[in-house]
Structure formats: structure tokens, C-alpha cells
Design a protein around this motif. Structure first.
Motif, mmCIF file in Angstrom:
data_model
loop_
_atom_site.group_PDB
_atom_site.id
_atom_site.type_symbol
_atom_site.label_atom_id
_atom_site.label_comp_id
_atom_site.label_asym_id
_atom_site.label_seq_id
_atom_site.Cartn_x
_atom_site.Cartn_y
_atom_site.Cartn_z
ATOM 1 N N VAL A 1 16.990 -3.728 -2.189
ATOM 2 C CA VAL A 1 18.130 -2.910 -2.621
ATOM 3 C C VAL A 1 17.774 -2.171 -3.906
ATOM 4 C CG1 VAL A 1 20.504 -3.016 -3.508
ATOM 5 C CG2 VAL A 1 19.869 -4.336 -1.475
ATOM 6 N N HIS A 2 17.125 -2.846 -4.815
ATOM 7 C CA HIS A 2 16.723 -2.232 -6.083
ATOM 8 C C HIS A 2 15.707 -1.107 -5.855
ATOM 9 C CE1 HIS A 2 16.135 -1.959 -10.382
ATOM 10 N NE2 HIS A 2 14.825 -2.079 -10.205
ATOM 11 N N LEU A 3 14.730 -1.330 -4.976
ATOM 12 C CA LEU A 3 13.737 -0.294 -4.691
ATOM 13 C C LEU A 3 14.387 0.957 -4.095
ATOM 14 C CD1 LEU A 3 10.811 -2.434 -3.198
ATOM 15 C CD2 LEU A 3 11.007 -1.515 -5.526
ATOM 16 N N VAL A 4 15.342 0.753 -3.205
ATOM 17 C CA VAL A 4 16.072 1.895 -2.625
ATOM 18 C C VAL A 4 16.787 2.666 -3.727
ATOM 19 C CG1 VAL A 4 18.044 2.519 -1.151
ATOM 20 C CG2 VAL A 4 16.295 0.923 -0.306
ATOM 21 N N GLU A 5 17.419 1.962 -4.637
ATOM 22 C CA GLU A 5 18.123 2.625 -5.740
ATOM 23 C C GLU A 5 17.156 3.361 -6.667
ATOM 24 O OE1 GLU A 5 21.378 3.205 -6.113
ATOM 25 O OE2 GLU A 5 21.443 2.316 -4.110
ATOM 26 N N LEU A 6 15.985 2.796 -6.910
ATOM 27 C CA LEU A 6 14.985 3.493 -7.736
ATOM 28 C C LEU A 6 14.547 4.793 -7.088
ATOM 29 C CD1 LEU A 6 12.619 0.624 -8.961
ATOM 30 C CD2 LEU A 6 14.132 2.046 -10.360
ATOM 31 N N ILE A 7 14.336 4.761 -5.786
ATOM 32 C CA ILE A 7 13.954 5.983 -5.061
ATOM 33 C C ILE A 7 15.052 7.025 -5.180
ATOM 34 C CG2 ILE A 7 13.523 6.924 -2.754
ATOM 35 C CD1 ILE A 7 12.110 4.183 -2.136
ATOM 36 N N SER B 1 14.659 5.660 2.942
ATOM 37 C CA SER B 1 14.871 5.023 4.233
ATOM 38 C C SER B 1 13.981 3.786 4.313
ATOM 39 C CB SER B 1 14.572 5.976 5.390
ATOM 40 O OG SER B 1 13.210 6.328 5.419
ATOM 41 N N VAL B 2 14.431 2.826 5.108
ATOM 42 C CA VAL B 2 13.699 1.577 5.283
ATOM 43 C C VAL B 2 13.397 1.444 6.773
ATOM 44 C CG1 VAL B 2 13.748 -0.926 4.986
ATOM 45 C CG2 VAL B 2 14.887 0.544 3.315
ATOM 46 N N SER C 1 9.574 7.847 -0.251
ATOM 47 C CA SER C 1 10.879 8.011 0.383
ATOM 48 C C SER C 1 11.085 7.014 1.526
ATOM 49 C CB SER C 1 11.062 9.442 0.891
ATOM 50 O OG SER C 1 10.087 9.759 1.855
ATOM 51 N N VAL C 2 9.999 6.366 1.975
ATOM 52 C CA VAL C 2 10.091 5.394 3.071
ATOM 53 C C VAL C 2 9.510 4.061 2.607
ATOM 54 C CG1 VAL C 2 9.331 4.821 5.415
ATOM 55 C CG2 VAL C 2 9.822 7.200 4.823
ATOM 56 N N ILE C 3 10.276 2.991 2.826
ATOM 57 C CA ILE C 3 9.783 1.632 2.603
ATOM 58 C C ILE C 3 9.589 1.014 3.977
ATOM 59 C CG2 ILE C 3 10.220 -0.622 1.579
ATOM 60 C CD1 ILE C 3 12.133 0.801 -0.394
ATOM 61 N N ASP C 4 8.367 0.620 4.275
ATOM 62 C CA ASP C 4 8.010 0.074 5.585
ATOM 63 C C ASP C 4 7.881 -1.450 5.473
ATOM 64 O OD1 ASP C 4 6.857 -0.669 7.980
ATOM 65 O OD2 ASP C 4 5.330 0.903 7.944
ATOM 66 N N LEU C 5 8.715 -2.162 6.234
ATOM 67 C CA LEU C 5 8.749 -3.624 6.177
ATOM 68 C C LEU C 5 8.004 -4.286 7.332
ATOM 69 C CD1 LEU C 5 12.550 -4.141 5.364
ATOM 70 C CD2 LEU C 5 10.659 -3.674 3.788
ATOM 71 N N LYS C 6 7.365 -3.504 8.193
ATOM 72 C CA LYS C 6 6.738 -4.067 9.393
ATOM 73 C C LYS C 6 5.694 -5.133 9.084
ATOM 74 C CE LYS C 6 7.255 0.275 11.713
ATOM 75 N NZ LYS C 6 6.584 1.450 11.234
ATOM 76 N N GLY C 7 5.050 -5.059 7.938
ATOM 77 C CA GLY C 7 4.005 -6.008 7.590
ATOM 78 C C GLY C 7 4.507 -7.283 6.927
ATOM 79 N N LEU C 8 5.817 -7.430 6.809
ATOM 80 C CA LEU C 8 6.367 -8.629 6.158
ATOM 81 C C LEU C 8 6.544 -9.755 7.164
ATOM 82 C CD1 LEU C 8 9.096 -7.157 3.784
ATOM 83 C CD2 LEU C 8 6.824 -8.016 3.172
ATOM 84 N N THR D 1 0.860 -1.178 0.000
ATOM 85 C CA THR D 1 0.000 0.000 0.000
ATOM 86 C C THR D 1 0.895 1.227 0.000
ATOM 87 O OG1 THR D 1 -0.113 -0.020 2.430
ATOM 88 C CG2 THR D 1 -1.899 -1.106 1.231
ATOM 89 N N ARG D 2 0.349 2.309 -0.530
ATOM 90 C CA ARG D 2 1.073 3.576 -0.518
ATOM 91 C C ARG D 2 0.238 4.595 0.221
ATOM 92 N NH1 ARG D 2 3.114 5.516 -5.944
ATOM 93 N NH2 ARG D 2 3.193 7.360 -4.656
ATOM 94 N N ASP D 3 0.897 5.338 1.096
ATOM 95 C CA ASP D 3 0.259 6.419 1.818
ATOM 96 C C ASP D 3 1.238 7.587 1.806
ATOM 97 O OD1 ASP D 3 -1.368 7.990 3.384
ATOM 98 O OD2 ASP D 3 -0.857 6.978 5.258
ATOM 99 N N GLY D 4 0.993 8.546 0.924
ATOM 100 C CA GLY D 4 1.931 9.654 0.777
ATOM 101 C C GLY D 4 3.275 9.156 0.296
ATOM 102 N N GLU D 5 4.311 9.423 1.074
ATOM 103 C CA GLU D 5 5.670 9.023 0.706
ATOM 104 C C GLU D 5 6.058 7.654 1.261
ATOM 105 O OE1 GLU D 5 8.450 12.077 1.761
ATOM 106 O OE2 GLU D 5 7.525 13.528 0.420
ATOM 107 N N ARG D 6 5.104 6.925 1.825
ATOM 108 C CA ARG D 6 5.372 5.625 2.458
ATOM 109 C C ARG D 6 4.839 4.479 1.602
ATOM 110 N NH1 ARG D 6 6.589 3.938 7.508
ATOM 111 N NH2 ARG D 6 6.569 6.112 8.173
#
Length: 96
Positions: free
Chosen positions: A59-65, A73-74, A40-47, A8-13
Motif C-alpha cells: 500500500v505504501h509503495l503504491v502511494e509513493l508511486i 498498478s499491481v 508504474s507497475v509492481i509485479d508480485l508474480k515472483g512472491l 528488480t527494475r525493468d523500465g517502469e516495472r
């Protein structure tokens, strides 16, 4: 029981849910450009699970951002993800 990957996306998350592994990550790979747009933020809490293929995708998603001119930030990095980062000797900034 395996949990399909969703996000899901919520603003920059960008929040990831389920399993980020080789069996489920193709849908996010296919949508990676749209999924990271404005994020700008990737949230992994739901994994519930991340494997080495999932780590590579992170790593790829961070580079795309970063390529879109934003600081990435993760959040919610589990002990398992931290262990994978250590096993592969990834620099701290690869999954900040």
C-alpha cells in the motif's frame, strides 16, 4: 525454507521476488524511494509469501508511486494477497 526478498527494475516495472513479510521487508523499506522512482507497475508474480506487514508495504509503495505523479498498478496479485485485502476491507484502489 524462507526466501529472502529481492527486487528488480525493468523500465517502469518493479518485480518482487521471495517473501514480502516482516522478516524480510526491511531492505525494501530502506530502498523504497529509489525502488519506486520511475515505476508504474509492481509485479508480485515472483512472491512466494506476503503477510500483513508486506501488504502494508505494498500500500505504501503504491502511494509513493502516486505521489511521484504516476498511475500505479499491481500485477500478479495472488489469492492470498486478495484474501488479506478482503480481510482488511481495503478499497480496490489501495492495491489496484
Amino acid at each position: 525454507m524462507a526466501e529472502q526478498l529481492s527486487w528488480t527494475r525493468d523500465g517502469e516495472r518493479l518485480s518482487l521476488h521471495g517473501e514480502l513479510d516482516q522478516d524480510f521487508l526491511v531492505s525494501l523499506w530502506d530502498a523504497r524511494m529509489d525502488a519506486t522512482q520511475g515505476v508504474s507497475v509492481i509485479d508480485l508474480k515472483g512472491l512466494s509469501r506476503v503477510d500483513t506487514a508486506g501488504l502494508a508495504l505494498l500500500v505504501h509503495l503504491v502511494e509513493l508511486i502516486r505521489a511521484q505523479g504516476r498511475t500505479a498498478s499491481v500485477e500478479g496479485v495472488s489469492e492470498k494477497v486478495a484474501t488479506l485485502k478482503g480481510l482488511y476491507n481495503l478499497p480496490e484502489d489501495m492495491i489496484p
